[in-house]
Write an enzyme that holds these catalytic residues in place. Structure first.
Site: not given
Ligand code: XLS
Ligand code: NI
Ligand code: NI
Length: 445
Positions: A107, A110, A277, A315, A345
């Site tokens: 990101h 990050d 997810h 995660d 991730d």
């Protein structure tokens, strides 16, 4: 590494590829061998592993009940933010190289910490993008995808594109424009949009129809800009049903597909499917992959897993060969991930405080996926399942079945054939247990 930087992982030289039964060290690959051919393609090119910057280098090991446990030097509260960002960059590329992954993902926030105003934040990002470019050139490691963090800052508490305030939409648009251009500058192969705050906490204060129009507009603008700057990578949307908000609009693959159709964006976006997810959405990872393949929108994978007893996004690193084999089987049947890959991730557990734990986690995840790829390839090569499925649906390839799908039958014509007794189907076994046994026999080999 910068010329004078000390290695952060001095104990590790390079994670070696071992024989599958070699037990001389925990830190070696027993299934993953980048050059091994599977179905005519190198393993590395099938799996296209990426390390994520955020969990691996930014997350301090904090949770809602307690502070960071990991104690990385660049997490210190009173250092110079940019100096720490550069140290983190050194460590990240040392890690990617020693692990032997071809890709990473990040990101904007990050790699470059947010500053007081937009302009200063953007200048920091530009400075760090140049530093990242230098590292990529030095090591040959590539960018699988970039993205913008549109969920961390308090301005996004009520959403980014779906915020009731159009100025927040504008701010998010500015951030995505910049992050997309940074991704382009770094030769990124994809750009991801995860709508962490694009949803609602309560319908009592939410205009759902208005918010969905905003999101459609936002995605159209991003696609437009991608073409304008000549970014050839793919745009990916990452579904997640909830967390952080109570409900997120891009809740699963089917919901995104409907949304893309409504806004005429099916050709512009593919999906980045995250294992945990999928399970939060009450679906299996295999189901989400198969759905994306069926609609032609499979893009990439965020590899991790949840905990079957916990209803949140834990995660964890993937460790189930069975779960991953079935999903990779669907990926292979669909023709592979193209320019996508497997991005970890995934986070260490809060008690895994040693830097070497990062290697144990990634080596385990890579070996799990490599082993799963081998098993999935066997399922495909030996036609463990496909022959049965083909035969089960053979009736649709000719005669009555074909006439139905080609629109040559009506309710009246079908009624006539059934009423005259010409059609009188006999139930056939679905053979689920037999097929499960066949899969198990491949998994047990
Ligand atoms: C969070 C998401 C996030 C995306 C990138 O749950 O998985 O990490 O992958 O914004
Ligand atoms: Ni993700
Ligand atoms: Ni996640």
């Amino acid at each position: 590494m910068s010329p004078n930087a000390d290695p952060f992982f001095p104990e590790i030289d390079q994670i070696p590829v071992l024989e599958s039964h070699d037990t001389s060290t925990d830190l070696g690959f027993r299934s993953y061998d980048p050059d091994r051919e599977v179905l005519g393609k190198r393993m590395e090119d099938h799996l296209r592993f990426a390390v994520c910057y955020w969990h691996t280098f930014c997350w301090p090991g904090a949770d809602v009940f307690g502070d960071g446990t990991l104690g990385r030097p660049w997490h210190s509260a009173n250092g110079d933010a940019m100096a720490m960002a550069r140290q983190k960059l050194d460590v990240a590329f040392e890690f990617f190289s020693k692990l032997g992954v071809p890709f990473f993902c990040f990101h904007d926030r990050d790699i470059a910490p947010e500053a007081d105003g937009y302009r200063e934040s953007a200048a920091r990002l530009d400075e760090m993008v140049e530093a990242v470019a230098g590292k990529m050139e030095e090591t040959g490691i590539r960018l699988l995808w970039g993205t913008a963090n549109l969920f961390g800052h308090p301005r996004y508490a009520a959403g980014a594109a779906t915020n009731p305030d159009p100025e927040v939409f504008a701010y998010a648009a500015a951030q995505v424009k910049h992050a997309l251009e940074a991704t382009h500058r770094l030769g990124g192969e994809n750009y991801v949009l995860w709508g962490g705050r694009e949803g609602y906490e309560t319908l009592l204060n939410t205009d759902l129809r208005q918010e969905s129009l905003q999101l459609g507009r936002f995605l159209a603008l991003v696609a437009e800009h991608k073409h304008k700057i000549g970014f050839e990578g793919r745009l990916l949307i990452e579904p997640k049903p909830f967390e952080p908000t109570k409900h997120q609009y891009d809740s699963d693959v089917a919901a995104i597909f409907a949304f893309l159709q409504k806004f005429d964006l099916v050709d512009q976006y593919k999906i980045n499917i995250e294992v945990n997810h999928a399970t939060l959405a009450g679906k299996s990872f295999q189901h989400e992959i198969a759905t994306a393949v069926a609609h032609g929108i499979l893009g990439s994978v965020d590899a991790n897993r949840g905990d079957p007893q916990n209803g949140w996004d834990t995660d964890q690193f993937p460790n189930s060969v069975e779960e991953m084999t079935l999903a990779i089987y669907e990926i292979l049947r669909g023709g592979g991930l193209g320019s996508g890959g497997f991005n970890f991730d995934a986070r260490l557990r809060r008690q895994s405080i040693d830097p070497l734990d990062l290697f144990h986690a990634h080596v385990g995840g890579m070996d799990t996926l490599a082993e799963s790829l081998l098993r999935a390839a066997t399922l495909l090569e030996e036609e463990t399942l496909q022959g049965f499925v083909d035969e089960r649906y053979a009736g649709w390839k000719s005669g009555l079945g074909r006439e139905i799908v080609e629109g040559k039958q009506t309710l009246e014509s079908l009624h006539a054939e059934v009423a005259t007794g010409k059609i009188d189907p006999a139930p056939r076994s679905g053979r689920q247990e037999l097929l499960e046994n066949r899969v198990n026999s491949v998994l047990r080999r």
